[in-house]
Design an enzyme around this catalytic site. Structure first.
Site, short mmCIF file in Angstrom:
data_model
loop_
_atom_site.label_atom_id
_atom_site.label_comp_id
_atom_site.label_asym_id
_atom_site.label_seq_id
_atom_site.Cartn_x
_atom_site.Cartn_y
_atom_site.Cartn_z
N PRO A 2 11.96 37.19 23.69
CA PRO A 2 12.58 35.51 23.32
C PRO A 2 10.89 35.22 23.37
CG PRO A 2 12.74 36.70 25.65
CD PRO A 2 12.21 37.63 24.97
N GLU A 3 10.57 33.88 23.02
CA GLU A 3 9.63 32.56 22.00
C GLU A 3 10.03 31.29 23.21
OE1 GLU A 3 6.79 33.04 19.50
OE2 GLU A 3 7.87 35.74 18.35
#
Ligand code: ZN
Length: 277
Positions: A2-3
């Site tokens: 996840p960014e």
């Protein structure tokens, strides 16, 4: 992994289900993830009101009147909101059970690889922004403090390649590997260029590209919001249409030259030699 956009979409997805609710219980199914879970977390949170949610870089923040729960999704973590009474699956390590007008709901964190974190910052220990995990973070790319001028001013002494300076996160947070490659493509900047050699005008284009690409990712991710409240929902991570990322050897969408892949500091960089100078 996840960014920033995934974390922001997660925040927006879970916020309506936990903000303004009172904690009924905290369930910890192991001692910790990347770090141990906070001592006595259940005693600290039971009966307390979730005032609001927030985000700093890739840290999801759950603010209470007496402190903040700091959640990091690590490599593989995700959050879902479930009805009470649903049996945990493998890798479901943490539940925050809340009560509200619509009844009881469970915020559940799954994290198979356990690089995530659930930490507690007590307001009695000082300002949240001084927390050891938060104090070195650069500015938020979607907030007003971020600009091409900031990138320019902060890179006059930095001879490292611009892509690695973006990834370092000390000037601006949330420009991870995917978004660094994509932003540099949109701004027409070669990722190998030493950061200190880039002009103010080009940094202004880069800042604009970063803002646009992150905002587009968040909008696109918003279409997965329903997944956060379904029992069988997917993680809420989403794939955009990339211009260069993960497209090694494939024709550039602008000029048709094959996209190149190189390694920079152990990370893959994708770029177009024609479009990025
Ligand atoms: Zn090209």
């Amino acid at each position: 992994m996840p960014e920033l956009p995934e974390v922001e979409v997660t925040r927006r997805g879970v916020a309506p289900h936990i903000e303004g609710r009172t904690v009924h219980d905290v369930v910890l199914r192991r001692d910790g993830l990347r770090w141990p879970f906070p001592a006595q977390l259940r005693q600290r949170l039971a009966g307390r009101l979730v005032v609001r949610t927030g985000r700093r870089g890739k840290y999801l923040l759950v603010h209470f009147e007496h402190g903040t729960l700091i959640i990091h999704l690590g490599m593989s973590g995700h959050l879902r909101v479930l009805a009470p009474g649903i049996e945990p699956e493998k890798h479901d390590h943490f539940d925050l059970v809340v009560d509200g007008p619509q009844g009881r709901q469970v915020l559940r964190m799954k994290d198979p690889r356990r690089f995530g974190a659930v930490l507690w910052h007590d307001d009695a220990d000082g300002l949240l922004e001084h927390h050891v995990l938060l104090r070195e973070l650069g500015v938020e790319p979607l907030e007003t403090g971020f600009s091409g001028k900031l990138l320019y001013d902060q890179t006059r002494q930095r001879s490292a390649p611009v892509k690695q300076v973006l990834l370092a996160g000390d000037i601006v947070v949330g420009v991870g590997n995917i978004y660094a490659s994509e932003s540099l493509f949109r701004a027409g900047i070669n990722p190998k260029t030493p950061a200190k050699r880039i002009s103010l005008a080009r940094y202004e284009k880069l800042a604009q590209a970063i803002r646009e690409i992150l905002a587009e990712a968040i909008i696109q991710g918003g279409s997965t919001l329903r997944d956060f409240i379904s029992v069988n929902g997917q993680s809420g991570y989403f794939q955009q249409t990339y211009f260069v990322y993960d497209r090694a050897g494939v024709p550039c969408r602008v000029c048709a030259a094959p996209v190149r892949q190189i390694k920079q500091g152990q990370r893959s960089t994708f770029y177009c030699v024609n479009c990025q100078k």
